[in-house]
Scaffold this motif. Structure first.
Motif, PDB file in Angstrom:
ATOM      1  N   MET A   1       0.840  -1.176   0.000  1.00 15.24           N
ATOM      2  CA  MET A   1       0.000   0.000   0.000  1.00 15.24           C
ATOM      3  C   MET A   1       0.886   1.241   0.000  1.00 15.24           C
ATOM      4  O   MET A   1       1.861   1.310   0.721  1.00 15.24           O
ATOM      5  CB  MET A   1      -0.893  -0.016   1.251  1.00 15.24           C
ATOM      6  CG  MET A   1      -1.781   1.186   1.389  1.00 15.24           C
ATOM      7  SD  MET A   1      -3.125   0.904   2.553  1.00 15.24           S
ATOM      8  CE  MET A   1      -2.792   2.187   3.734  1.00 15.24           C
ATOM      9  N   THR A   2       0.527   2.204  -0.831  1.00 11.93           N
ATOM     10  CA  THR A   2       1.243   3.473  -0.813  1.00 11.93           C
ATOM     11  C   THR A   2       0.908   4.193   0.487  1.00 11.93           C
ATOM     12  O   THR A   2       0.053   3.751   1.251  1.00 11.93           O
ATOM     13  CB  THR A   2       0.834   4.354  -2.016  1.00 11.93           C
ATOM     14  OG1 THR A   2      -0.574   4.521  -1.991  1.00 11.93           O
ATOM     15  CG2 THR A   2       1.257   3.753  -3.331  1.00 11.93           C
ATOM     16  N   ASN A   3       1.585   5.309   0.726  1.00 11.74           N
ATOM     17  CA  ASN A   3       1.285   6.058   1.948  1.00 11.74           C
ATOM     18  C   ASN A   3      -0.188   6.429   1.962  1.00 11.74           C
ATOM     19  O   ASN A   3      -0.705   6.979   0.993  1.00 11.74           O
ATOM     20  CB  ASN A   3       2.141   7.332   2.007  1.00 11.74           C
ATOM     21  CG  ASN A   3       3.578   7.032   2.314  1.00 11.74           C
ATOM     22  OD1 ASN A   3       3.891   6.016   2.917  1.00 11.74           O
ATOM     23  ND2 ASN A   3       4.465   7.905   1.904  1.00 11.74           N
ATOM     24  N   PRO A   4      -0.867   6.146   3.091  1.00 13.40           N
ATOM     25  CA  PRO A   4      -2.292   6.459   3.137  1.00 13.40           C
ATOM     26  C   PRO A   4      -2.553   7.959   3.077  1.00 13.40           C
ATOM     27  O   PRO A   4      -1.749   8.756   3.538  1.00 13.40           O
ATOM     28  CB  PRO A   4      -2.760   5.892   4.473  1.00 13.40           C
ATOM     29  CG  PRO A   4      -1.590   5.311   5.153  1.00 13.40           C
ATOM     30  CD  PRO A   4      -0.395   5.503   4.288  1.00 13.40           C
ATOM     31  N   THR A   5      -3.666   8.295   2.484  1.00 14.42           N
ATOM     32  CA  THR A   5      -4.144   9.669   2.411  1.00 14.42           C
ATOM     33  C   THR A   5      -5.305   9.796   3.386  1.00 14.42           C
ATOM     34  O   THR A   5      -6.081   8.865   3.554  1.00 14.42           O
ATOM     35  CB  THR A   5      -4.606   9.984   0.979  1.00 14.42           C
ATOM     36  OG1 THR A   5      -3.483   9.888   0.117  1.00 14.42           O
ATOM     37  CG2 THR A   5      -5.196  11.377   0.869  1.00 14.42           C
ATOM     38  N   ARG A   6      -5.411  10.943   4.025  1.00  9.21           N
ATOM     39  CA  ARG A   6      -6.477  11.195   5.001  1.00  9.21           C
ATOM     40  C   ARG A   6      -7.501  12.138   4.402  1.00  9.21           C
ATOM     41  O   ARG A   6      -7.150  13.120   3.752  1.00  9.21           O
ATOM     42  CB  ARG A   6      -5.873  11.832   6.250  1.00  9.21           C
ATOM     43  CG  ARG A   6      -6.887  12.243   7.281  1.00  9.21           C
ATOM     44  CD  ARG A   6      -6.219  13.135   8.341  1.00  9.21           C
ATOM     45  NE  ARG A   6      -7.175  13.694   9.254  1.00  9.21           N
ATOM     46  CZ  ARG A   6      -7.847  14.821   9.082  1.00  9.21           C
ATOM     47  NH1 ARG A   6      -7.664  15.541   7.996  1.00  9.21           N
ATOM     48  NH2 ARG A   6      -8.707  15.251   9.985  1.00  9.21           N
ATOM     49  N   VAL A   7      -8.775  11.824   4.632  1.00 11.76           N
ATOM     50  CA  VAL A   7      -9.858  12.714   4.221  1.00 11.76           C
ATOM     51  C   VAL A   7     -10.906  12.726   5.330  1.00 11.76           C
ATOM     52  O   VAL A   7     -11.110  11.719   6.015  1.00 11.76           O
ATOM     53  CB  VAL A   7     -10.474  12.286   2.863  1.00 11.76           C
ATOM     54  CG1 VAL A   7     -11.202  10.967   2.958  1.00 11.76           C
ATOM     55  CG2 VAL A   7     -11.403  13.364   2.318  1.00 11.76           C
ATOM     56  N   LEU A   8     -11.513  13.870   5.510  1.00  9.21           N
ATOM     57  CA  LEU A   8     -12.600  14.013   6.465  1.00  9.21           C
ATOM     58  C   LEU A   8     -13.879  14.206   5.665  1.00  9.21           C
ATOM     59  O   LEU A   8     -14.000  15.154   4.887  1.00  9.21           O
ATOM     60  CB  LEU A   8     -12.352  15.205   7.392  1.00  9.21           C
ATOM     61  CG  LEU A   8     -13.304  15.366   8.563  1.00  9.21           C
ATOM     62  CD1 LEU A   8     -13.263  14.147   9.472  1.00  9.21           C
ATOM     63  CD2 LEU A   8     -12.940  16.611   9.354  1.00  9.21           C
ATOM     64  N   LEU A   9     -14.814  13.264   5.827  1.00  9.17           N
ATOM     65  CA  LEU A   9     -16.077  13.327   5.107  1.00  9.17           C
ATOM     66  C   LEU A   9     -17.185  13.768   6.052  1.00  9.17           C
ATOM     67  O   LEU A   9     -17.298  13.243   7.167  1.00  9.17           O
ATOM     68  CB  LEU A   9     -16.436  11.950   4.540  1.00  9.17           C
ATOM     69  CG  LEU A   9     -15.453  11.339   3.544  1.00  9.17           C
ATOM     70  CD1 LEU A   9     -15.914   9.941   3.154  1.00  9.17           C
ATOM     71  CD2 LEU A   9     -15.297  12.215   2.319  1.00  9.17           C
ATOM     72  N   GLY A  10     -17.964  14.720   5.618  1.00 10.21           N
ATOM     73  CA  GLY A  10     -19.161  15.104   6.346  1.00 10.21           C
ATOM     74  C   GLY A  10     -20.276  14.170   5.944  1.00 10.21           C
ATOM     75  O   GLY A  10     -20.443  13.865   4.763  1.00 10.21           O
ATOM     76  N   VAL A  11     -21.027  13.684   6.939  1.00 12.35           N
ATOM     77  CA  VAL A  11     -22.092  12.721   6.670  1.00 12.35           C
ATOM     78  C   VAL A  11     -23.379  13.228   7.328  1.00 12.35           C
ATOM     79  O   VAL A  11     -23.470  13.265   8.553  1.00 12.35           O
ATOM     80  CB  VAL A  11     -21.728  11.318   7.198  1.00 12.35           C
ATOM     81  CG1 VAL A  11     -22.792  10.317   6.794  1.00 12.35           C
ATOM     82  CG2 VAL A  11     -20.356  10.881   6.687  1.00 12.35           C
ATOM     83  N   ARG A  12     -24.331  13.606   6.520  1.00 14.14           N
ATOM     84  CA  ARG A  12     -25.582  14.178   7.026  1.00 14.14           C
ATOM     85  C   ARG A  12     -26.429  13.098   7.687  1.00 14.14           C
ATOM     86  O   ARG A  12     -26.658  12.031   7.129  1.00 14.14           O
ATOM     87  CB  ARG A  12     -26.363  14.803   5.886  1.00 14.14           C
ATOM     88  CG  ARG A  12     -27.619  15.509   6.383  1.00 14.14           C
ATOM     89  CD  ARG A  12     -28.267  16.295   5.313  1.00 14.14           C
ATOM     90  NE  ARG A  12     -27.333  17.334   4.868  1.00 14.14           N
ATOM     91  CZ  ARG A  12     -27.534  18.114   3.830  1.00 14.14           C
ATOM     92  NH1 ARG A  12     -28.609  17.984   3.113  1.00 14.14           N
ATOM     93  NH2 ARG A  12     -26.658  19.031   3.490  1.00 14.14           N
ATOM     94  N   VAL A  44     -11.250   9.151   7.255  1.00 15.73           N
ATOM     95  CA  VAL A  44     -10.874   7.932   6.544  1.00 15.73           C
ATOM     96  C   VAL A  44      -9.429   8.056   6.059  1.00 15.73           C
ATOM     97  O   VAL A  44      -9.057   9.064   5.471  1.00 15.73           O
ATOM     98  CB  VAL A  44     -11.808   7.682   5.331  1.00 15.73           C
ATOM     99  CG1 VAL A  44     -11.451   6.376   4.642  1.00 15.73           C
ATOM    100  CG2 VAL A  44     -13.272   7.692   5.756  1.00 15.73           C
ATOM    101  N   HIS A  45      -8.642   7.015   6.316  1.00 19.70           N
ATOM    102  CA  HIS A  45      -7.284   6.899   5.783  1.00 19.70           C
ATOM    103  C   HIS A  45      -7.341   5.791   4.738  1.00 19.70           C
ATOM    104  O   HIS A  45      -7.764   4.667   5.055  1.00 19.70           O
ATOM    105  CB  HIS A  45      -6.291   6.546   6.889  1.00 19.70           C
ATOM    106  CG  HIS A  45      -6.134   7.622   7.911  1.00 19.70           C
ATOM    107  ND1 HIS A  45      -4.914   8.057   8.332  1.00 19.70           N
ATOM    108  CD2 HIS A  45      -7.043   8.376   8.588  1.00 19.70           C
ATOM    109  CE1 HIS A  45      -5.063   9.016   9.235  1.00 19.70           C
ATOM    110  NE2 HIS A  45      -6.360   9.218   9.405  1.00 19.70           N
ATOM    111  N   TYR A  46      -6.918   6.112   3.534  1.00 16.86           N
ATOM    112  CA  TYR A  46      -7.108   5.183   2.423  1.00 16.86           C
ATOM    113  C   TYR A  46      -5.922   5.215   1.477  1.00 16.86           C
ATOM    114  O   TYR A  46      -5.118   6.144   1.476  1.00 16.86           O
ATOM    115  CB  TYR A  46      -8.388   5.521   1.668  1.00 16.86           C
ATOM    116  CG  TYR A  46      -8.339   6.859   0.959  1.00 16.86           C
ATOM    117  CD1 TYR A  46      -8.069   6.932  -0.398  1.00 16.86           C
ATOM    118  CD2 TYR A  46      -8.545   8.050   1.649  1.00 16.86           C
ATOM    119  CE1 TYR A  46      -8.008   8.159  -1.051  1.00 16.86           C
ATOM    120  CE2 TYR A  46      -8.495   9.270   1.012  1.00 16.86           C
ATOM    121  CZ  TYR A  46      -8.226   9.312  -0.334  1.00 16.86           C
ATOM    122  OH  TYR A  46      -8.147  10.516  -0.974  1.00 16.86           O
ATOM    123  N   ASP A  47      -5.831   4.171   0.660  1.00 19.77           N
ATOM    124  CA  ASP A  47      -4.793   4.058  -0.360  1.00 19.77           C
ATOM    125  C   ASP A  47      -5.269   4.811  -1.610  1.00 19.77           C
ATOM    126  O   ASP A  47      -6.219   4.380  -2.263  1.00 19.77           O
ATOM    127  CB  ASP A  47      -4.555   2.586  -0.676  1.00 19.77           C
ATOM    128  CG  ASP A  47      -3.445   2.356  -1.678  1.00 19.77           C
ATOM    129  OD1 ASP A  47      -3.055   3.289  -2.403  1.00 19.77           O
ATOM    130  OD2 ASP A  47      -2.954   1.213  -1.742  1.00 19.77           O
TER     131      ASP A  47
END
Length: 70
Positions: A1-12, A44-47
Motif C-alpha cells: 500500500m502506498t502512503n495512506p491519504t487522510r480525508v474528512l467526510l461530512g455525513v448528514r 478515513v485513511h485510504y490508499d
C-alpha cells in the motif's frame, strides 16, 4: 500500500451508532486503513492508488447517508 491519504467526510444525519456501521463497512474494503466516525463526520485513511474521494463518498452513500468532503 502506498502512503495512506487522510480525508474528512461530512455525513448528514449520521449519529454515533450509525457511524460505527459505516466505519465497519469502509474497513471491510481493501486499502482502507482507518475509519474513525464522529457525529456527522468520518475520518478515513485510504490508499489513493485504489480510491478517489468520490469513491469513498459513494461507499458512504451506499450505506444510506449523504456525504461529502469537508
Amino acid at each position: 500500500m502506498t502512503n495512506p491519504t487522510r480525508v474528512l467526510l461530512g455525513v448528514r444525519g449520521m449519529d454515533r451508532e450509525a457511524g460505527e456501521r459505516v466505519a465497519a463497512h469502509l474497513l471491510s474494503l481493501p486499502g482502507i486503513s482507518k475509519a474513525a466516525p464522529d457525529t456527522g463526520q468520518i475520518e478515513v485513511h485510504y490508499d489513493p492508488s485504489l480510491y478517489t474521494v468520490m469513491d469513498l463518498v459513494r461507499q458512504v452513500r451506499s450505506q444510506g447517508f449523504l456525504a461529502g468532503m469537508l
